[in-house]
Design a protein around this motif. Structure first.
Motif, PDB file in Angstrom:
ATOM      1  N   ARG A 126      39.094  47.475  34.742  1.00  0.00           N
ATOM      2  CA  ARG A 126      39.677  46.617  34.619  1.00  0.00           C
ATOM      3  C   ARG A 126      40.820  46.682  36.124  1.00  0.00           C
ATOM      4  O   ARG A 126      40.365  45.642  36.405  1.00  0.00           O
ATOM      5  CB  ARG A 126      41.064  46.296  33.643  1.00  0.00           C
TER       6      ARG A 126
ATOM      7  N   ASN B  13      32.540  40.489  34.045  1.00  0.00           N
ATOM      8  CA  ASN B  13      32.557  40.932  32.307  1.00  0.00           C
ATOM      9  C   ASN B  13      32.516  41.991  32.502  1.00  0.00           C
ATOM     10  O   ASN B  13      32.045  42.914  33.472  1.00  0.00           O
ATOM     11  CB  ASN B  13      31.319  39.859  31.636  1.00  0.00           C
TER      12      ASN B  13
ATOM     13  N   TYR C 227      40.708  33.588  41.710  1.00  0.00           N
ATOM     14  CA  TYR C 227      40.272  34.337  40.651  1.00  0.00           C
ATOM     15  C   TYR C 227      41.680  34.466  39.711  1.00  0.00           C
ATOM     16  O   TYR C 227      42.857  33.986  39.722  1.00  0.00           O
ATOM     17  CB  TYR C 227      39.692  35.595  40.757  1.00  0.00           C
ATOM     18  N   GLN C 228      41.073  34.714  38.093  1.00  0.00           N
ATOM     19  CA  GLN C 228      42.057  34.969  37.459  1.00  0.00           C
ATOM     20  C   GLN C 228      41.719  35.383  35.878  1.00  0.00           C
ATOM     21  O   GLN C 228      40.632  34.844  35.640  1.00  0.00           O
ATOM     22  CB  GLN C 228      42.592  33.282  37.306  1.00  0.00           C
ATOM     23  N   TRP C 229      42.381  35.586  35.321  1.00  0.00           N
ATOM     24  CA  TRP C 229      41.960  37.108  33.738  1.00  0.00           C
ATOM     25  C   TRP C 229      41.808  35.732  33.210  1.00  0.00           C
ATOM     26  O   TRP C 229      42.542  35.177  32.810  1.00  0.00           O
ATOM     27  CB  TRP C 229      42.824  38.150  33.850  1.00  0.00           C
ATOM     28  N   GLU C 230      41.312  35.828  32.402  1.00  0.00           N
ATOM     29  CA  GLU C 230      40.546  35.755  30.711  1.00  0.00           C
ATOM     30  C   GLU C 230      40.658  36.476  29.691  1.00  0.00           C
ATOM     31  O   GLU C 230      39.361  36.704  29.842  1.00  0.00           O
ATOM     32  CB  GLU C 230      40.305  33.940  31.011  1.00  0.00           C
ATOM     33  N   GLY C 231      41.864  36.780  28.945  1.00  0.00           N
ATOM     34  CA  GLY C 231      40.979  38.338  28.381  1.00  0.00           C
ATOM     35  C   GLY C 231      40.168  39.443  29.821  1.00  0.00           C
ATOM     36  O   GLY C 231      40.788  39.991  30.007  1.00  0.00           O
ATOM     37  N   ASP C 232      39.165  39.819  28.819  1.00  0.00           N
ATOM     38  CA  ASP C 232      38.100  40.912  29.717  1.00  0.00           C
ATOM     39  C   ASP C 232      37.321  40.367  30.671  1.00  0.00           C
ATOM     40  O   ASP C 232      36.388  40.853  31.067  1.00  0.00           O
ATOM     41  CB  ASP C 232      37.894  41.780  29.020  1.00  0.00           C
ATOM     42  N   VAL C 233      37.530  38.861  30.858  1.00  0.00           N
ATOM     43  CA  VAL C 233      36.832  38.471  31.729  1.00  0.00           C
ATOM     44  C   VAL C 233      37.572  37.673  32.955  1.00  0.00           C
ATOM     45  O   VAL C 233      38.998  36.577  32.935  1.00  0.00           O
ATOM     46  CB  VAL C 233      35.880  36.887  30.840  1.00  0.00           C
ATOM     47  N   LEU C 234      37.306  38.155  34.147  1.00  0.00           N
ATOM     48  CA  LEU C 234      37.770  37.447  34.794  1.00  0.00           C
ATOM     49  C   LEU C 234      36.200  36.455  36.070  1.00  0.00           C
ATOM     50  O   LEU C 234      35.894  36.611  36.645  1.00  0.00           O
ATOM     51  CB  LEU C 234      37.529  38.688  36.370  1.00  0.00           C
ATOM     52  N   ARG C 235      37.922  35.378  35.880  1.00  0.00           N
ATOM     53  CA  ARG C 235      36.788  33.917  36.892  1.00  0.00           C
ATOM     54  C   ARG C 235      36.951  33.950  38.272  1.00  0.00           C
ATOM     55  O   ARG C 235      38.158  33.802  38.573  1.00  0.00           O
ATOM     56  CB  ARG C 235      37.234  32.540  35.635  1.00  0.00           C
TER      57      ARG C 235
ATOM     58  N   GLN D  42      31.764  34.885  36.940  1.00  0.00           N
ATOM     59  CA  GLN D  42      32.457  36.131  36.822  1.00  0.00           C
ATOM     60  C   GLN D  42      31.821  36.831  36.285  1.00  0.00           C
ATOM     61  O   GLN D  42      31.565  37.565  37.191  1.00  0.00           O
ATOM     62  CB  GLN D  42      32.597  35.060  35.188  1.00  0.00           C
TER      63      GLN D  42
END
Length: 92
Positions: A18, A55, A36-44, A53
């Motif tokens: 991460r 992953n 960019y921003q994190w959504e759980g373990d996904v960086l968009r 993204q």
């Protein structure tokens, strides 16, 4: 639309993976003005003309970007930069 799809195997624990992804995102953000921003373990990632993204799994970093028509000429440069950054952060 042009697509960049990169998989990179890694042997880091999830926390270090991460951190590596965050480093990559910061560098790409500075160079290509990407938000960019994190959504759980996904960086968009997102900006005008590009979205995607990153992953993180236990053994793989997967980056998927979709480039709009205006950024298509920069595809090879962006892809080269992604590979270069991944080489640096995974071997560190």
């Amino acid at each position: 639309m042009s697509v960049i799809d990169v998989h990179r195997a890694h042997s880091m624990d999830k926390e270090h993976a991460r951190q590596a992804a965050e480093t990559l995102a910061e560098d790409l953000s500075k160079q290509f003005d990407v938000n960019y921003q994190w959504e759980g373990d996904v960086l968009r990632f997102k900006r005008s003309g590009v979205k995607g993204q990153l992953n993180i799994t236990e053994d793989d970093l997967h980056i998927h970007l979709e480039l709009g028509m205006l950024l298509r000429p920069f595809k090879s440069r962006i892809e080269h930069e992604i590979h270069s950054q991944l080489d640096q952060i995974i071997s560190a």
